[in-house]
Design a protein around this motif. Structure first.
Motif, PDB file in Angstrom:
ATOM      1  N   LYS A   1       9.884  23.991  23.789  1.00 38.82           N
ATOM      2  CA  LYS A   1      10.597  23.286  24.872  1.00 38.82           C
ATOM      3  C   LYS A   1      10.111  21.844  24.995  1.00 38.82           C
ATOM      4  O   LYS A   1       8.900  21.603  25.015  1.00 38.82           O
TER       5      LYS A   1
ATOM      6  N   ASN B   1      25.043  20.762  28.351  1.00 36.51           N
ATOM      7  CA  ASN B   1      23.850  20.945  29.188  1.00 36.51           C
ATOM      8  C   ASN B   1      23.394  19.593  29.695  1.00 36.51           C
ATOM      9  O   ASN B   1      23.527  18.573  29.027  1.00 36.51           O
ATOM     10  N   SER B   2      22.849  19.650  30.912  1.00 33.22           N
ATOM     11  CA  SER B   2      22.216  18.451  31.462  1.00 33.22           C
ATOM     12  C   SER B   2      20.932  18.895  32.154  1.00 33.22           C
ATOM     13  O   SER B   2      20.763  18.732  33.370  1.00 33.22           O
ATOM     14  N   VAL B   3      20.054  19.500  31.369  1.00 32.25           N
ATOM     15  CA  VAL B   3      18.845  20.109  31.932  1.00 32.25           C
ATOM     16  C   VAL B   3      17.883  19.038  32.454  1.00 32.25           C
ATOM     17  O   VAL B   3      17.277  19.196  33.517  1.00 32.25           O
ATOM     18  N   GLY B   4      17.762  17.947  31.720  1.00 37.24           N
ATOM     19  CA  GLY B   4      16.900  16.865  32.204  1.00 37.24           C
ATOM     20  C   GLY B   4      15.428  17.083  31.944  1.00 37.24           C
ATOM     21  O   GLY B   4      14.570  16.677  32.739  1.00 37.24           O
ATOM     22  N   LEU B   5      15.133  17.719  30.810  1.00 33.09           N
ATOM     23  CA  LEU B   5      13.751  17.853  30.322  1.00 33.09           C
ATOM     24  C   LEU B   5      12.831  18.580  31.316  1.00 33.09           C
ATOM     25  O   LEU B   5      11.695  18.159  31.544  1.00 33.09           O
TER      26      LEU B   5
ATOM     27  N   CYS C   1      17.394  12.341  24.038  1.00 33.89           N
ATOM     28  CA  CYS C   1      17.901  13.158  25.155  1.00 33.89           C
ATOM     29  C   CYS C   1      18.952  12.363  25.921  1.00 33.89           C
ATOM     30  O   CYS C   1      18.661  11.282  26.439  1.00 33.89           O
ATOM     31  N   PRO C   2      20.197  12.883  26.032  1.00 35.32           N
ATOM     32  CA  PRO C   2      21.244  12.108  26.713  1.00 35.32           C
ATOM     33  C   PRO C   2      21.242  12.324  28.227  1.00 35.32           C
ATOM     34  O   PRO C   2      22.075  11.754  28.913  1.00 35.32           O
ATOM     35  N   ASN C   3      20.309  13.136  28.746  1.00 35.47           N
ATOM     36  CA  ASN C   3      20.407  13.580  30.139  1.00 35.47           C
ATOM     37  C   ASN C   3      19.398  12.953  31.089  1.00 35.47           C
ATOM     38  O   ASN C   3      19.245  13.417  32.213  1.00 35.47           O
TER      39      ASN C   3
ATOM     40  N   ASN D   1      11.309  13.358  20.470  1.00 34.31           N
ATOM     41  CA  ASN D   1      12.688  13.305  20.959  1.00 34.31           C
ATOM     42  C   ASN D   1      12.993  11.919  21.512  1.00 34.31           C
ATOM     43  O   ASN D   1      12.558  11.573  22.611  1.00 34.31           O
TER      44      ASN D   1
ATOM     45  N   ASN E   1      20.797  15.618  17.945  1.00 37.04           N
ATOM     46  CA  ASN E   1      20.745  16.060  19.332  1.00 37.04           C
ATOM     47  C   ASN E   1      22.202  16.175  19.808  1.00 37.04           C
ATOM     48  O   ASN E   1      23.134  15.981  19.032  1.00 37.04           O
ATOM     49  N   THR E   2      22.389  16.451  21.075  1.00 37.31           N
ATOM     50  CA  THR E   2      23.737  16.746  21.564  1.00 37.31           C
ATOM     51  C   THR E   2      24.612  15.490  21.698  1.00 37.31           C
ATOM     52  O   THR E   2      24.115  14.368  21.795  1.00 37.31           O
TER      53      THR E   2
HETATM   54  C1  SIN Z   1      17.555  18.300  28.316  1.00 34.40           C
HETATM   55  O1  SIN Z   1      16.487  18.766  28.738  1.00 34.40           O
HETATM   56  O2  SIN Z   1      18.301  17.644  29.055  1.00 34.40           O
HETATM   57  C2  SIN Z   1      17.976  18.533  26.905  1.00 34.40           C
HETATM   58  C3  SIN Z   1      17.043  17.915  25.948  1.00 34.40           C
HETATM   59  C4  SIN Z   1      17.703  17.004  24.989  1.00 34.40           C
HETATM   60  O3  SIN Z   1      18.930  16.998  24.864  1.00 34.40           O
HETATM   61  O4  SIN Z   1      16.996  16.263  24.314  1.00 34.40           O
END
Ligand code: SIN
Length: 303
Positions: free
Chosen positions: A45, A69-73, A131-133, A128, A193-194
């Motif tokens: 993770k 997804n938009s988890v935001g690390l 990350c787009p979020n 990384n 990545n996404t």
């Molecule tokens: C996330 O945690 O938002 C996803 C991680 C990522 O896209 O790099």
């Protein structure tokens, strides 16, 4: 008897299949349902220096053949990862580990990488920059060749482990970013990545995700990922880890023919927790069907 072994940045992996960061927790969570030592490696993770709660909810939305997804690390921070998560992973996993590190500044990246450098089982650091979020970090480093170069140099200065830069497809020329990382000393690149996306709630007439946009992954992005791997293979000589919508052993082979040395499996783990295990079990059969004796012989074979 076919040979599925590959060599990634000087480390031999029993097979090229690696669960992608953010889709497999810290790995030990899956050890309750199967022996995760079948995996080639495991990218844990995404971890930052400080703990993070991540973005407000909702942060997941379904799409045709994929998801946003938009988890935001969200993560417990590097110190807790080292003191609490990695010991649990070590107890059930004896293969090389890939540490996935994110940051919001050069200092963030270097501090987290310096700390993870002393972890013996960590064989690779996946940085990384895509990350787009998150705002003020993540993808902003990976969308500009100069910034990508700076992060690569800074991280290389604090670790002796292979450094793999994780790239975003949300750029005009991903090969240019890969070349910048290579010239700054990266040992490999991982992509993609996404893809930045959006969905709208029709009744509320507002974006479905609290963060408005999110990253698209899943089978829908596979041809885009394959195209990026193809272009980057033509531009650099360091190894590529291909990912994006991989969900079968034939997808793994296709990624390798495009130029990937190893392949990460992401969204498929969220659909079927056994996805990586099934792909690994199926790989020798698929190799036999396609008359492949040594998997490493096919890397870039479609060029
Ligand atoms: C996330 O945690 O938002 C996803 C991680 C990522 O896209 O790099």
């Amino acid at each position: 008897m076919v040979n599925t072994k590959i060599n990634l940045c000087g480390v031999t992996l029993d097979n090229p299949v690696i669960p992608a960061s953010g889709t497999f927790g810290f790995g030990y969570e899956y050890a309750d349902i199967y022996d995760i030592n079948v995996l080639g490696s495991l990218s844990f993770k995404g971890t930052t220096v400080e703990p993070r709660y991540g973005n407000p909810t909702p942060r997941i939305a379904e799409t045709a053949s994929g998801m946003l997804n938009s988890v935001g690390l969200q993560n417990p921070g590097i110190d807790k990862v080292i003191s609490e998560e990695l010991p649990k992973l070590r107890a059930c996993f004896s293969k090389p580990i890939m540490a996935n590190i994110s940051g919001f500044s050069l200092d963030d990246y270097t501090e987290a990488c310096r700390k993870i450098d002393s972890e013996e089982q960590v064989a690779f650091i996946e940085v990384n920059i895509s990350c787009p979020n998150v705002h003020n970090g993540g993808m902003s480093f990976g969308a500009d060749p100069k910034a990508a170069e700076e992060v690569t140099k800074a991280v290389k200065a604090v670790t002796t482990k292979p450094v793999i830069m994780k790239l975003t497809p949300n750029v005009t020329n991903i090969a240019e970013i890969a070349k910048a990382c290579e010239s700054a000393g990266a040992d490999g690149v991982s992509l993609i990545n996404t893809l930045l996306g959006l969905r709208i709630d029709l009744k509320k007439r507002r974006p479905l995700l609290a963060n408005t946009t999110g990253g698209l992954s899943g089978p829908a992005v596979f041809p885009v990922a394959l195209r990026c791997v193809w272009q980057v293979y033509n531009a650099v000589s360091i190894p590529i880890i291909g990912m994006g919508g991989v969900s079968s052993s034939s997808d793994v082979i296709e990624m390798m023919l495009a130029g990937a040395t190893a392949v990460q499996v992401g969204a498929a783990n969220l659909v079927d927790p056994f996805a990586c295990k099934k792909i690994i079990e199926d790989l020798p059969r698929e190799m036999q069907r396609l008359r492949i004796d040594n998997l490493s012989d096919i890397i870039g074979g479609a060029h």
